[in-house]
Design a protein around this motif. Structure first.
Motif, short mmCIF file in Angstrom:
data_model
loop_
_atom_site.label_atom_id
_atom_site.label_comp_id
_atom_site.label_asym_id
_atom_site.label_seq_id
_atom_site.Cartn_x
_atom_site.Cartn_y
_atom_site.Cartn_z
N LYS A 72 5.31 -35.74 38.28
CA LYS A 72 5.81 -37.02 38.74
C LYS A 72 5.28 -38.15 37.86
O LYS A 72 4.15 -38.15 37.43
N LYS A 73 6.15 -39.11 37.68
CA LYS A 73 5.83 -40.25 36.83
C LYS A 73 4.61 -41.01 37.32
O LYS A 73 3.77 -41.42 36.54
N ASN A 74 4.47 -41.18 38.65
CA ASN A 74 3.37 -41.98 39.17
C ASN A 74 2.02 -41.31 38.97
O ASN A 74 0.99 -41.98 39.01
N VAL A 75 1.97 -40.02 38.76
CA VAL A 75 0.70 -39.32 38.53
C VAL A 75 0.11 -39.74 37.18
O VAL A 75 -1.08 -40.02 37.07
N VAL A 76 0.95 -39.80 36.17
CA VAL A 76 0.50 -40.21 34.84
C VAL A 76 0.06 -41.68 34.88
O VAL A 76 -1.01 -42.04 34.38
N LEU A 77 0.89 -42.51 35.47
CA LEU A 77 0.57 -43.94 35.55
C LEU A 77 -0.69 -44.18 36.35
O LEU A 77 -1.53 -44.99 35.97
N GLN A 78 -0.84 -43.44 37.47
CA GLN A 78 -2.01 -43.64 38.32
C GLN A 78 -3.30 -43.26 37.60
O GLN A 78 -4.33 -43.92 37.77
N GLU A 79 -3.23 -42.22 36.78
CA GLU A 79 -4.43 -41.83 36.03
C GLU A 79 -4.83 -42.95 35.06
O GLU A 79 -6.03 -43.27 34.93
N ILE A 80 -3.86 -43.56 34.42
CA ILE A 80 -4.15 -44.65 33.48
C ILE A 80 -4.69 -45.87 34.22
O ILE A 80 -5.66 -46.50 33.78
N ILE A 81 -4.08 -46.19 35.37
CA ILE A 81 -4.55 -47.33 36.16
C ILE A 81 -5.97 -47.11 36.67
O ILE A 81 -6.83 -47.98 36.58
N ASP A 82 -6.21 -45.90 37.22
CA ASP A 82 -7.54 -45.60 37.78
C ASP A 82 -8.61 -45.68 36.71
O ASP A 82 -9.70 -46.23 36.95
N PHE A 83 -8.33 -45.14 35.54
CA PHE A 83 -9.33 -45.17 34.47
C PHE A 83 -9.61 -46.61 34.07
O PHE A 83 -10.78 -47.00 33.88
N TYR A 84 -8.59 -47.41 33.94
CA TYR A 84 -8.73 -48.82 33.54
C TYR A 84 -9.58 -49.59 34.55
O TYR A 84 -10.51 -50.32 34.17
N LEU A 85 -9.29 -49.43 35.82
CA LEU A 85 -9.99 -50.20 36.86
C LEU A 85 -11.41 -49.71 37.10
O LEU A 85 -12.30 -50.49 37.48
N GLN A 86 -11.65 -48.42 36.89
CA GLN A 86 -12.97 -47.86 37.20
C GLN A 86 -13.92 -47.85 36.01
O GLN A 86 -15.12 -47.65 36.17
N SER A 87 -13.38 -48.08 34.82
CA SER A 87 -14.25 -48.10 33.64
C SER A 87 -15.10 -49.37 33.64
O SER A 87 -14.74 -50.38 34.26
N LYS A 88 -16.20 -49.33 32.95
CA LYS A 88 -17.15 -50.44 32.96
C LYS A 88 -16.56 -51.71 32.37
O LYS A 88 -16.77 -52.80 32.88
N ASP A 89 -15.79 -51.56 31.29
CA ASP A 89 -15.29 -52.73 30.57
C ASP A 89 -13.77 -52.80 30.56
O ASP A 89 -13.17 -53.35 29.64
N PHE A 90 -13.12 -52.23 31.59
CA PHE A 90 -11.66 -52.22 31.67
C PHE A 90 -11.08 -51.60 30.39
O PHE A 90 -10.26 -52.21 29.71
N ASN A 91 -11.53 -50.38 30.12
CA ASN A 91 -11.12 -49.68 28.90
C ASN A 91 -9.79 -48.95 29.09
O ASN A 91 -9.34 -48.72 30.21
N GLY A 92 -9.21 -48.61 27.94
CA GLY A 92 -7.99 -47.82 27.97
C GLY A 92 -8.33 -46.33 28.05
O GLY A 92 -9.39 -45.88 27.62
N LEU A 93 -7.39 -45.54 28.60
CA LEU A 93 -7.59 -44.09 28.75
C LEU A 93 -7.25 -43.41 27.42
O LEU A 93 -6.11 -43.46 26.96
N PRO A 94 -8.24 -42.75 26.78
CA PRO A 94 -7.97 -42.06 25.51
C PRO A 94 -7.00 -40.90 25.71
O PRO A 94 -7.06 -40.19 26.72
N ILE A 95 -6.14 -40.69 24.75
CA ILE A 95 -5.14 -39.64 24.85
C ILE A 95 -5.78 -38.26 24.97
O ILE A 95 -5.29 -37.39 25.68
N TYR A 96 -6.93 -38.07 24.30
CA TYR A 96 -7.61 -36.77 24.34
C TYR A 96 -8.37 -36.54 25.64
O TYR A 96 -8.88 -35.45 25.88
N GLN A 97 -8.42 -37.55 26.50
CA GLN A 97 -9.15 -37.44 27.76
C GLN A 97 -8.21 -37.30 28.96
O GLN A 97 -8.66 -37.16 30.08
#
Length: 412
Positions: A2-27
């Protein structure tokens, strides 16, 4: 998938990272090329790679990367690409209303967005001995001194502030802070800074050196006039040593923030009290700091002068400096006008609060008064160094090119 699963992973990583980082493709746990391409097409994510920026882990600016390039980044598993949710994708996320600058990051603003504040906010820190202000004219930092640091307290750390200016006929200073530095403050301190945020942000401009240094990683070729004066003092004392006479200044200083006298900096809040306090610092550095021993010793092509006047009283340091220079140096320039009078002006201004009851008041002209006084002081100290350079035993002292030319020496 589902499309929202990919988007949610990117959103969660951004909001939970220390400096509002982007989600690396290899991660990514839910990498799906087609879903990523759809998200890019629908303006829900942004794919930034090392091809566009040196550090794709932070979104410093609105890069406006074409979608075809973003899609290539998302398709290349070998690239160093990071994915960020857009403001559109973050519209429905739960935000922390107690932290106004964290909110902006949670909504997808860029890290290096600049917010401008009333310069008065810096008075909170400069007048509190708990804080250490590392000021270099065009930029500075604020932190709590080690002995007062408490992990459980609302610690305050501003990694970088920039000297900024408000448009208008007169010089009016402000302070500029990167959004990411504000977002890292506690909710309480964010609200404090929010109270000083300037309403008309588009009338403000940060000093170009702040941008060159911190955004583009370039060297700033301008030299702060406060540093130039200190370096001139150091060279003058070296010249005295070469001429085999006592140093002109009893004390010299360094240009690192902890080597400079307290209060020897730009005035932040333009009040008469701050102006007189600053003049007192200048008097201690450039008038009281003159050693009369310099003028009493004979040397090669140098004649000393008497300490006492005709009535048996000790001469003042500026009187002796004037007499000594005029006796030993033959020049067409007016020594008193260029060197002595500016130093006398410092003493004269200082005598006002020393001998009169004065009222403190806010006066925007204080900025110009300070700049004019510092420029005249610089010319006086530089003038001494130039005169000393003509002595055959002092002309071998190495002098930095920027002091020789006097170019790119600025007030911030």
């Amino acid at each position: 998938m589902k499309k929202n699963v990919v988007l949610q992973e990117i959103i969660d990583f951004y909001l939970q990272s220390k400096d509002f980082n982007g989600l690396p493709i290899y991660q990514m746990n839910n990498y799906d090329k087609e879903e990523l391409l759809n998200l890019i097409d629908n303006d829900l994510i942004e794919a930034i790679s090392e091809k566009e920026v040196l550090n794709p882990h932070i979104r410093g600016f609105n890069l406006d990367i074409p979608k075809d390039i973003q899609k290539n980044n998302a398709s290349d598993l070998e690239s160093h690409t990071c994915f960020y949710p857009t403001e559109k994708a973050l519209e429905g996320v739960k935000i922390d209303y107690k932290s106004p600058y964290t909110i902006l990051m949670q909504k997808g603003r860029e890290q290096f967005d600049i917010i401008f504040f009333d310069i008065e906010i810096l008075e909170r820190y400069i007048n509190n001995p708990k804080f250490l202000i590392m000021d270099n004219g065009y930029r500075g930092s604020i932190c709590i001194r080690d002995e007062y640091y408490d992990d459980e307290d609302d610690s305050e750390y501003i990694k970088d502030y920039g000297m900024a200016y408000i448009e208008g006929e007169k010089l009016t200073r402000a302070v500029a802070i990167f959004l990411i530095d504000l977002a890292k403050l506690s909710p309480k301190i964010q609200m404090l800074w929010k109270a000083f945020e300037l309403k008309n942000q588009n009338r403000c401009k940060v000093n170009s050196g702040f941008i060159k240094n911190l955004i583009y990683g370039e060297w700033v070729i301008d030299y702060w006039i406060f540093h130039a004066i200190i370096d001139e003092m150091i060279i003058i004392n070296k010249q005295c040593e070469s001429m085999e006479i006592p140093p002109l200044f009893s004390h010299t200083y360094g240009t690192h923030f902890f080597e400079m006298p307290e209060g020897y900096r730009n005035i932040f809040l333009p009040t008469m009290k701050n102006y007189y306090d600053f003049v007192l610092v200048l008097e201690k550095m450039f008038v009281h700091n003159i050693s009369v021993k310099t003028f009493q010793k004979d040397g090669f092509l140098i004649k000393g002068i008497e300490r006492k006047d005709s009535k048996g009283y000790d001469k003042g340091s500026l009187v002796m400096l004037s007499e000594w220079l005029n006796r030993n140096i033959k020049t067409s320039i007016n020594i008193d006008e260029i060197i002595i009078n500016p130093l006398k002006s410092i003493r004269k201004i200082r005598q006002v609060p020393a001998h009169e009851l004065t009222s403190n008041k806010y006066d925007i002209d204080v900025y110009k008064k300070q700049n004019d006084l510092v420029i005249e002081t610089y010319r006086a100290i530089r003038g001494i160094r130039l005169l000393f350079s003509n002595h055959p035993k002092a002309n071998k002292i190495e002098i930095p090119e920027w002091l020789v030319t006097g170019e790119n020496i600025v007030c911030y």
